[in-house]
Design an enzyme around this catalytic site. Structure first.
Site, short mmCIF file in Angstrom:
data_model
loop_
_atom_site.label_atom_id
_atom_site.label_comp_id
_atom_site.label_asym_id
_atom_site.label_seq_id
_atom_site.Cartn_x
_atom_site.Cartn_y
_atom_site.Cartn_z
N GLN A 88 47.02 35.47 18.44
CA GLN A 88 48.04 34.82 19.26
C GLN A 88 48.36 35.56 20.57
OE1 GLN A 88 52.05 34.04 17.60
NE2 GLN A 88 51.15 32.10 16.95
N GLU A 107 46.58 28.42 56.74
CA GLU A 107 45.81 29.50 56.11
C GLU A 107 46.41 29.85 54.75
OE1 GLU A 107 45.37 32.50 59.32
OE2 GLU A 107 44.11 33.53 57.84
N ARG A 117 33.44 36.47 20.91
CA ARG A 117 33.53 37.87 20.49
C ARG A 117 34.50 38.02 19.32
NH1 ARG A 117 31.17 43.01 21.27
NH2 ARG A 117 32.79 44.60 21.15
#
Ligand SMILES: Cc1cc2nc3c(=O)[nH]c(=O)nc-3n(C[C@H](O)[C@H](O)[C@H](O)COP(=O)(O)OP(=O)(O)OC[C@H]3O[C@@H](n4cnc5c(N)ncnc54)[C@H](O)[C@@H]3O)c2cc1C
Length: 394
Positions: free
Chosen positions: A289, A252, A278
């Site tokens: 950066q 799991e 954008r």
């Protein structure tokens, strides 16, 4: 060089068969469970029955099950499935992880024709089961604090107690329940037995918990009030249930890693697309950066986790002990994915705070794997002890 954030076939990690499986999953998710449907089901807290049926029809739910039960493939194929689901319908990734665990337990420890029939129907996607280990008094040290008890009663058993956080119990046909059957002596791990409990047995009550994430899969409290069970409800050996589930819990953890890789990839995909377009101060946000390095660090962490995960999976398939590698992979993947969704929301400004984009849901969903199936604190404890040879710290 333009990098595709969704990795295509990797000649080292993906065999041609696994590359084909990845393609099948991507097509299936795109067609049956596109982004708007995922968001709507999350809002309505509904399980995606159509996607589940499609996964059953495509043979995906049979992966890892024994061939005699119609199973095919192994743990590596499960990783491909869970990663692809994690990148989109994350709640289904959580459910499928539980499904693989329950199927593994029933296939290994079921011993009656009815158990075999249940496995057949699980791998076909014709029914669902749940796995109840955690309790209100604690999930981490559940063997020590377990209050759910079963006592012999004639030929059968009487079961009483309460389970917490059981995934998918609301819709399950049956629930695998761990209960104390002998007092704690040398080790709390001894004296716990695994039972198969029909969801509609008298005395079983299931209530849904209102969770923060994974809202497309019910998370439940299971109340067990003097439930009568036949002798053959025991899965495996009496008093050895905890030991029996250890392998399942390890598996799991590896599948949880794959889910985090999927979420991390989806978050990265979303935010890099936004950061390319954008603009602020006349330049794309991704051209600064600070934000760019944050995303790079996230991408590197995800790829490191991917390498650890595949190494663990290969060791597991070869029959070795993959515990520490799997623990490392889950730690790196879950922390990287949470971090990326937080960075993603920040980079998307106001938009990242809306439900119009998936970033908020990805954050809510992926938080699960920071503490489940094992909390990251316990994962660190395990690595400290088993890899570094330090004294047990808890
Ligand atoms: C959506 C969801 C689905 C789930 N599905 C299932 C399911 O299907 N079946 C199931 O059995 N369980 C399920 N779980 C339960 C999950 O496995 C537990 O939440 C997890 O094991 C942690 O247990 P807990 O919540 O009781 O936290 P606790 O055990 O109370 O731990 C709380 C905090 O204490 C910290 N802590 C504990 N011990 C130490 C230590 N020694 N050192 C440092 N820190 C420590 C933990 O790391 C954690 O941060 C689910 C949970 C959720 C939220």
């Amino acid at each position: 060089m333009q990098v595709d954030p969704a990795p295509g076939p990797d000649p080292v990690l993906d065999s041609p068969e696994r590359a084909a499986l990845r393609d099948t999953l991507r097509r299936l998710v795109d067609t049956v469970s596109p982004a708007e449907r995922i968001a709507a089901l999350d809002e309505a807290e509904e399980f995606d029955v159509d996607l589940f049926a499609a996964l059953g029809a495509a043979g995906v739910l049979a992966i890892g099950a024994p061939a005699a039960a119609g199973g095919a493939g192994d743990g590596r194929d499960q990783l491909v499935v869970v990663e692809e689901l994690g990148a989109g319908p994350t709640s289904m990734a959580a459910f499928v992880i539980a499904h693989y665990a329950v199927t593994q337990v029933l296939a290994a420890y079921g011993h009656t024709p009815a158990h075999a029939d249940l496995v057949d129907r699980l791998v076909a996607g014709a029914t669902r089961c749940a796995f109840a280990l955690s309790e209100p008094a604690g999930g981490t040290d559940v063997a020590r604090v377990m209050r759910t008890r079963a006592v012999p009663d004639g030929d059968g058993w009487r079961l009483a107690g309460q389970k917490l956080w059981t995934s998918g119990a609301r819709e399950a046909e049956a629930i695998v329940v761990l209960a104390r059957t002998a007092p704690i002596e040398a080790s709390p791990v001894h004296g716990v037995t695994m039972f198969l409990v029909p969801r509609d047995a008298p005395g079983v009550e299931v209530r849904t918990i209102d969770t923060f994430g994974i809202r497309g899969c019910s998370t439940c409290e299971v109340f067990l009030d003097d439930v009568a069970l036949p002798a053959d409800a025991v899965l495996g050996e009496v008093d050895r249930g905890m030991r029996q589930v250890f392998a399942t819990i390890n598996r799991e953890g590896l599948n949880a890693t794959a889910a985090c890789l999927g979420v991390g990839r989806a978050a990265l995909d979303l935010v890099t697309g936004y950061a390319r377009e954008r603009e602020v101060f006349g330049r794309p946000i991704g051209g600064f950066q600070g934000p760019q390095h944050g995303l790079v660090d996230g991408a590197v962490a995800l790829e490191s986790a991917r390498s650890l995960m595949w190494r663990a999976a290969e060791v597991e398939v070869a029959g070795g002990d993959a515990g520490v590698l799997a623990a490392m992979a889950k730690l790196v993947a879950s922390e990287a994915a949470v971090d990326l969704t937080l960075k993603g929301m920040q980079l998307m400004g106001g938009l990242g705070y809306t439900r119009a984009v998936a970033m908020g849901r990805l954050f809510r969903d992926v938080r699960l794997w920071s503490f489940s199936p094992l909390t990251n604190e316990m994962v660190r404890n395990r690595i400290g002890e088993q890899h570094l040879g330090l004294p047990r710290s808890y």
